[in-house]
Design an enzyme around this catalytic site. Structure first.
Site, short mmCIF file in Angstrom:
data_model
loop_
_atom_site.label_atom_id
_atom_site.label_comp_id
_atom_site.label_asym_id
_atom_site.label_seq_id
_atom_site.Cartn_x
_atom_site.Cartn_y
_atom_site.Cartn_z
N TYR A 4 0.68 6.14 -13.02
CA TYR A 4 1.92 6.91 -12.77
C TYR A 4 3.04 6.49 -13.72
CZ TYR A 4 -0.66 7.71 -8.45
OH TYR A 4 -1.64 8.02 -7.54
N TYR B 219 -0.32 15.03 -0.29
CA TYR B 219 -0.99 14.22 -1.31
C TYR B 219 -2.05 13.39 -0.60
CZ TYR B 219 -1.92 10.43 -4.57
OH TYR B 219 -2.54 9.52 -5.39
N ASP C 276 -5.43 12.43 7.46
CA ASP C 276 -5.29 11.38 6.45
C ASP C 276 -4.24 10.40 6.95
OD1 ASP C 276 -4.60 9.79 4.31
OD2 ASP C 276 -4.38 11.44 2.88
N LYS D 71 -5.13 1.22 3.12
CA LYS D 71 -3.85 0.53 2.99
C LYS D 71 -3.66 -0.59 4.02
CE LYS D 71 -1.41 4.11 0.40
NZ LYS D 71 -1.42 3.41 -0.89
#
Length: 434
Positions: free
Chosen positions: A6, A134, A240, A269
């Site tokens: 990114y 996303y 998600d 995560k």
């Protein structure tokens, strides 16, 4: 040597070299201390280098480093699967291991499609997604994401989806108030399913908070209605929770705030609190039964070399124990209150510079008024804002004009005060383009 993620490759700021970490702090090669106010991309829920996490990984490496999970198993994978299913109150029956959020999402999509294929329902091939979502950077994950800078160049590679506006309650797509609507943002989606449900596999959503798309919040009642709709039309609800899982929203999982049970959930995560890569996809028994067959073509042919990586499973087990023993949900409740207080003060001081301040659990957000500048991920002030905060010893990484704070759940109040002081410095320096 390193191609950083990114990052615009020409004229980007040099990367900050971090050599150690402890608690909410990172330390660079010169010994300077930084508060990690984004928990290193939302993973370090207990802070960095928690001694019980480190010890769990070391202990596991003393006995077993790795073994393939195809035809084999091992104690950490078995124990973690049981702990996770129990932690979700047995809403699911199977755990599919992988190594990051994107792969957990890909697995969920593939299982969903094959679930209907195994029933002979070939027409079902469309996934429904939302405009600012996303879900990762692999092809399937990008396919079910919204149109964005992350996937725009790869559109020719992506598979067919049906897109609907994200249900962002602070910027309602149907111009309703959160206090007076009846989840009207889902009317169009329900009408589509009424006409096309025989073609739709599932609805893919980030529950309560759409993260990288701009930290968009929606009410739990949106999830409740979405579950009702998907059940009515025989469509899977695929959540998600890579970002929202493990306490992020103030509940163990975001879907629990709506009192629903999805068909599958992707987790990563906070699963290991950032100490090792690991992800899981949780699957309901009703779905698994369609794969419970001796027919070779009904098997799920998917795996990764490091699937069920023993040290990763050991770290996740340790993280789950810490989460319970140190009462992280209590920490999140206190953090939520501190975030609300901090953003309220900034909103009062800079009413012409920030808007749509919002807080849920451990996530606090404010949006910059942009004037003539383009809002979104590529807003040019994000780079300058990062630099100002870094000089003040705070790590923040705005999503364009969206400033968010997602620190470790147990960050000290004094550290959080310093984070808000750095945000204040950034806002003071910000000039809206007329």
């Amino acid at each position: 040597m390193i191609w950083h993620p990114y990052t615009i490759q020409l004229d980007s700021d040099p990367p900050l070299k971090i050599v150690s970490a402890k608690g909410e702090f990172l330390y660079d090669e010169n010994g300077k201390e930084y508060i990690d106010a984004i928990s290193s991309w939302w993973v370090s829920i207990h802070g960095h280098n928690h001694p019980k996490l480190v010890e769990a990984v070391k202990k596991q490496l003393d006995s077993l480093d790795h073994v393939l999970l195809a035809g084999f198993t091992h104690p950490p994978a078995l124990e973690l699967a049981h702990e996770l299913l129990e932690f979700t109150d047995w809403a699911f029956s199977k755990v599919v291991y992988s190594d990051n959020g994107s792969t957990a999402l890909e697995i969920m999509l593939k299982i969903a499609l094959q679930y209907f294929r195994n029933q002979g329902r070939e027409k079902k091939k469309v996934f429904i997604n939302f405009s600012y979502s996303y879900h990762g950077d692999t092809i399937g994950a990008m396919s079910v994401g919204g149109d964005s800078v992350f996937n725009r160049v790869f559109q020719s590679l992506l598979f067919q989806t049906k897109n609907f506006p994200s249900p962002a309650c602070h910027d309602c797509p149907v111009s309703k108030s959160p206090h007076s609507c009846a989840e009207d943002c889902l009317d169009e989606l329900e009408a589509y399913l009424s006409a096309h449900s025989e073609e739709v596999v599932g609805v893919v959503m980030e529950p309560l908070i759409a993260g990288a798309g701009g930290m968009l919040f929606h009410k739990p009642s949106v999830l409740t209605r979405l579950r009702e709709i998907t059940e009515r039309y025989d469509v899977l609800l695929l959540l998600d929770e890579v970002f929202t899982g493990f306490g992020r929203t103030g509940a163990n999982f975001a879907y629990q705030k709506a009192g629903i049970r999805p068909d599958m959930v992707a987790l990563a995560k906070g699963l290991t609190a950032g100490i090792l890569p690991l992800a899981v996809t949780l699957v309901r028994e009703e779905i698994y039964k369609e794969f419970l067959s001796s027919e070779p073509m009904k098997a799920f042919y998917h795996g990764h070399t490091m699937t069920g990586y023993p040290p990763g499973c050991a770290s996740a087990l340790a993280s789950l124990r810490i989460y319970k023993e140190e009462n992280r949900l209590s920490d999140v409740k206190k953090l939520e209150s501190y975030l609300e207080e901090g953003w309220a003060k900034l909103r009062a001081e800079f009413p012409d510079k920030i808007k749509n301040t919002r807080v849920l659990g451990s996530v606090g957000v404010g949006e910059l008024f942009t004037g003539k500048a383009k809002p979104g991920y590529v807003n040019p002030f994000a780079r300058e804002f990062r630099r100002i905060c870094q000089e003040k010893g705070v790590i923040l990484r705005p999503l364009g004009n969206v400033i968010y704070i997602t620190p470790p759940y147990n960050i000290s109040k004094s550290s959080l005060d310093k984070v808000f002081l750095a945000v204040r410095e950034g806002l003071s320096a910000y000039k809206i383009q007329d």
